[in-house]
Design a protein around this motif. Structure first.
Motif, mmCIF file in Angstrom:
data_model
loop_
_atom_site.group_PDB
_atom_site.id
_atom_site.type_symbol
_atom_site.label_atom_id
_atom_site.label_comp_id
_atom_site.label_asym_id
_atom_site.label_seq_id
_atom_site.Cartn_x
_atom_site.Cartn_y
_atom_site.Cartn_z
ATOM 1 N N LYS A 31 50.997 47.185 23.354
ATOM 2 C CA LYS A 31 50.589 45.857 22.902
ATOM 3 C C LYS A 31 49.078 45.785 22.722
ATOM 4 C CE LYS A 31 51.032 40.929 23.979
ATOM 5 N NZ LYS A 31 51.572 39.920 24.925
ATOM 6 N N GLY A 32 48.346 46.311 23.695
ATOM 7 C CA GLY A 32 46.890 46.324 23.584
ATOM 8 C C GLY A 32 46.415 47.143 22.403
ATOM 9 N N PHE A 33 47.037 48.312 22.204
ATOM 10 C CA PHE A 33 46.676 49.185 21.082
ATOM 11 C C PHE A 33 46.933 48.482 19.753
ATOM 12 C CE2 PHE A 33 47.819 52.462 17.954
ATOM 13 C CZ PHE A 33 46.696 53.274 17.996
ATOM 14 N N ILE A 34 48.118 47.906 19.603
ATOM 15 C CA ILE A 34 48.491 47.232 18.358
ATOM 16 C C ILE A 34 47.535 46.080 18.064
ATOM 17 C CG2 ILE A 34 50.260 45.799 17.261
ATOM 18 C CD1 ILE A 34 52.346 47.529 18.787
ATOM 19 N N ASN A 35 47.292 45.240 19.049
ATOM 20 C CA ASN A 35 46.425 44.075 18.846
ATOM 21 C C ASN A 35 45.001 44.496 18.485
ATOM 22 O OD1 ASN A 35 48.534 42.340 19.388
ATOM 23 N ND2 ASN A 35 47.976 42.028 21.543
ATOM 24 N N THR A 36 44.492 45.515 19.146
ATOM 25 C CA THR A 36 43.110 45.964 18.900
ATOM 26 C C THR A 36 42.969 46.545 17.504
ATOM 27 O OG1 THR A 36 42.832 46.459 21.255
ATOM 28 C CG2 THR A 36 41.246 47.436 19.730
ATOM 29 N N VAL A 37 43.897 47.427 17.122
ATOM 30 C CA VAL A 37 43.799 48.077 15.814
ATOM 31 C C VAL A 37 44.056 47.082 14.688
ATOM 32 C CG1 VAL A 37 44.794 49.830 14.295
ATOM 33 C CG2 VAL A 37 44.393 50.350 16.716
ATOM 34 N N ASN A 38 45.132 46.336 14.775
ATOM 35 C CA ASN A 38 45.520 45.462 13.663
ATOM 36 C C ASN A 38 44.589 44.269 13.478
ATOM 37 O OD1 ASN A 38 47.595 47.118 12.966
ATOM 38 N ND2 ASN A 38 49.211 45.885 13.903
ATOM 39 N N ALA A 39 43.810 43.946 14.481
ATOM 40 C CA ALA A 39 42.841 42.858 14.342
ATOM 41 C C ALA A 39 41.772 43.182 13.297
ATOM 42 C CB ALA A 39 42.180 42.569 15.686
ATOM 43 N N SER A 40 41.486 44.452 13.095
ATOM 44 C CA SER A 40 40.409 44.853 12.172
ATOM 45 C C SER A 40 40.898 45.637 10.963
ATOM 46 C CB SER A 40 39.380 45.715 12.930
ATOM 47 O OG SER A 40 38.895 45.057 14.073
ATOM 48 N N LEU A 41 42.163 45.993 10.937
ATOM 49 C CA LEU A 41 42.664 46.953 9.946
ATOM 50 C C LEU A 41 42.533 46.462 8.513
ATOM 51 C CD1 LEU A 41 44.034 49.773 10.284
ATOM 52 C CD2 LEU A 41 46.202 48.621 9.816
ATOM 53 N N GLU A 42 42.853 45.213 8.247
ATOM 54 C CA GLU A 42 42.986 44.724 6.880
ATOM 55 C C GLU A 42 41.717 44.886 6.053
ATOM 56 O OE1 GLU A 42 44.573 43.437 3.479
ATOM 57 O OE2 GLU A 42 45.682 43.848 5.337
ATOM 58 N N SER A 43 40.572 44.700 6.664
ATOM 59 C CA SER A 43 39.297 44.724 5.927
ATOM 60 C C SER A 43 38.786 46.132 5.652
ATOM 61 C CB SER A 43 38.234 43.946 6.701
ATOM 62 O OG SER A 43 37.979 44.570 7.957
ATOM 63 N N LEU A 44 39.449 47.143 6.179
ATOM 64 C CA LEU A 44 38.934 48.517 6.118
ATOM 65 C C LEU A 44 39.588 49.336 5.010
ATOM 66 C CD1 LEU A 44 38.909 49.314 9.945
ATOM 67 C CD2 LEU A 44 37.038 48.401 8.543
ATOM 68 N N GLU A 45 38.836 50.335 4.525
ATOM 69 C CA GLU A 45 39.380 51.308 3.581
ATOM 70 C C GLU A 45 40.110 52.405 4.353
ATOM 71 O OE1 GLU A 45 39.412 50.813 0.324
ATOM 72 O OE2 GLU A 45 38.414 48.919 0.758
ATOM 73 N N LEU A 46 40.721 53.346 3.624
ATOM 74 C CA LEU A 46 41.609 54.329 4.250
ATOM 75 C C LEU A 46 40.918 55.130 5.343
ATOM 76 C CD1 LEU A 46 44.296 55.853 4.393
ATOM 77 C CD2 LEU A 46 43.437 57.351 2.573
ATOM 78 N N LYS A 47 39.785 55.732 5.046
ATOM 79 C CA LYS A 47 39.113 56.578 6.044
ATOM 80 C C LYS A 47 38.653 55.746 7.239
ATOM 81 C CE LYS A 47 37.523 60.571 7.453
ATOM 82 N NZ LYS A 47 37.061 60.189 8.785
ATOM 83 N N GLN A 48 38.213 54.544 6.974
ATOM 84 C CA GLN A 48 37.797 53.670 8.067
ATOM 85 C C GLN A 48 38.991 53.284 8.934
ATOM 86 O OE1 GLN A 48 36.066 50.709 5.410
ATOM 87 N NE2 GLN A 48 34.037 51.134 6.235
ATOM 88 N N ARG A 49 40.142 53.075 8.316
ATOM 89 C CA ARG A 49 41.352 52.762 9.082
ATOM 90 C C ARG A 49 41.721 53.941 9.982
ATOM 91 N NH1 ARG A 49 45.523 49.136 5.398
ATOM 92 N NH2 ARG A 49 43.964 47.646 4.644
ATOM 93 N N SER A 50 41.642 55.135 9.411
ATOM 94 C CA SER A 50 41.958 56.313 10.204
ATOM 95 C C SER A 50 40.987 56.472 11.371
ATOM 96 C CB SER A 50 41.917 57.559 9.310
ATOM 97 O OG SER A 50 42.217 58.728 10.042
ATOM 98 N N ASP A 51 39.700 56.230 11.108
ATOM 99 C CA ASP A 51 38.686 56.336 12.170
ATOM 100 C C ASP A 51 38.935 55.307 13.271
ATOM 101 O OD1 ASP A 51 37.414 58.412 10.901
ATOM 102 O OD2 ASP A 51 35.878 57.157 9.960
ATOM 103 N N LEU A 52 39.331 54.101 12.874
ATOM 104 C CA LEU A 52 39.613 53.054 13.856
ATOM 105 C C LEU A 52 40.777 53.465 14.758
ATOM 106 C CD1 LEU A 52 39.398 50.153 15.019
ATOM 107 C CD2 LEU A 52 40.921 49.424 13.152
ATOM 108 N N ILE A 53 41.855 53.954 14.167
ATOM 109 C CA ILE A 53 43.015 54.380 14.956
ATOM 110 C C ILE A 53 42.626 55.513 15.891
ATOM 111 C CG2 ILE A 53 45.309 55.415 14.822
ATOM 112 C CD1 ILE A 53 45.634 53.929 12.117
#
Length: 378
Positions: A31-53
């Motif tokens: 739950k913590g992982f999902i909430n943390t990642v998905n809170a910022s995911l939408e605004s990011l490009e592919l490589k940034q999304r991968s880096d965030l995860i």
């Protein structure tokens, strides 16, 4: 409208990934992982999304890489059936694009557990690719990593064999440059030698791309390899060598052209005519070439033309354009036409002035002409 490519890493994938990791390790805070990642995911490009995860995996997985690496290993899904990249996560586990941040996690955190990291990258490449993640290991632990890579070149899985070639490319696009291999590619040549007749075109094309990388810094070395590999070569290996030499061919490298059968042309006359002496920016000019054989044999010819573009400082930069591959019969004349357009593009700024055009055949400039590029007044 087509789905943005960045959405291969999407909120649902993050949820599926977290659920799979939690299934393997009940202490994983999904739950913590999902909430943390998905809170910022939408605004990011592919490589940034991968880096965030990847960054959040470091936060939510155990600090001990031996433990976290084992969790990732157990979380992997089934291997790919062919060279296509699968999307999504199946009931068997993690596969497809989600492997991208997992492999980066290994690259960033797994250097102290080298053997486990090599095992992970080998298994991950069977489910997506590890060609980017292997590169920090090749850069920092070169000999130890090459030992594994040599073994991978003999693996029964084509994705693992391709990793041996693709991961060692000196200038892999979007990947870190392997400066050691840019300067000295000799350590990776035995790997390419093993794979040059691989049954998989997917692997052979990677070998060609690796050699093309090498050719940008060591053209004579790749020319020598091309000559050797073309002796009694199969059609598949001939195709590999042509693709490997594409940069050399485009630049008119005489040695590479000769290796491929395009030796010095015997021509009695060559002309290059232009349809006008001026070209207004945004328009096109027609090139007409005429060549006559001076040989008693049919000659294979690779015909290119070179435009010398004006630069801001008054000098010029040349660009080779492919034109035609033809067989010129004894005593015969061939003529051919082509329109060349100069219009706004993102990769070049055009400047007014005289632009020289050269006709190049088998790497030799045989005729030239020029036109003036005129910029329209506003």
């Amino acid at each position: 409208m087509a789905e943005p490519f960045k959405n291969v890493l999407n909120p649902k994938l993050v949820c599926d990934m977290a659920n799979r990791l939690h299934r393997v390790d009940r202490s994983f805070d999904k739950k913590g992982f999902i909430n943390t990642v998905n809170a910022s995911l939408e605004s990011l490009e592919l490589k940034q999304r991968s880096d965030l995860i990847c960054t959040q995996l470091k936060v939510f997985l155990p600090n001990d890489f031996k433990q976290s690496g084992s969790i990732l290993l157990e979380s992997l899904g089934k291997e790919l059936d062919d060279s296509a990249i699968e999307s999504g996560i199946t009931k068997e586990g993690l596969a497809g694009w989600v492997i991208m941040p997992l492999a980066d996690y290994v690259a960033r955190n797994g250097k102290e557990q080298f053997g486990l990291s090599m095992q992970l990258l080998k298994e991950m490449t069977k489910r997506f690719s590890s060609e980017f993640a292997i590169r920090p290991f090749l850069d920092e632990q070169t000999q130890e990593t090459l030992t594994y890579v040599h073994d991978w070149a003999n693996d029964e899985n084509e994705h693992v064999r391709r990793l041996a070639s693709e991961g060692t490319r000196p200038r892999l696009p979007w990947g870190m440059k392997l400066q050691k291999f840019v300067q000295d590619p000799l350590p990776i040549l035995p790997i390419l030698e093993k794979l040059k007749d691989d049954p998989s075109e997917y692997v052979r094309r990677s070998v060609a791309n690796n050699l093309n990388d090498i050719s940008k810094d060591h053209p004579e070395l790749v020319t020598e390899i091309a000559e050797n590999w073309l002796v009694k070569a199969s059609k598949e290996r001939q195709k590999l060598v042509r693709h490997a030499c594409r940069t050399l061919i485009k630049s008119g490298h005489k040695g590479a052209l000769k290796a491929l059968g395009y030796d010095g042309a015997e021509l009695s006359s060559c002309t290059l005519m232009l349809s006008d002496t001026q070209l207004i920016f945004g328009g096109a000019i027609e090139l007409t070439a005429s060549i006559t054989s001076d040989s008693g044999n049919t000659q294979p010819l690779m015909v290119d033309y070179i435009v010398h573009h004006q630069k801001a400082n008054g000098t010029t930069s040349e660009k080779v354009f492919k034109w035609k591959v033809v067989d010129l019969k004894p005593g015969k004349t061939l003529s051919f036409k082509k329109k060349h357009t100069i219009k706004p593009i993102t990769t070049r700024v055009y400047y007014p002035g005289v632009h020289k055009v050269e006709l190049q055949i088998n790497g030799e400039v045989v005729a030239e002409n020029a036109f003036e590029l005129v910029m329209p007044t506003t």
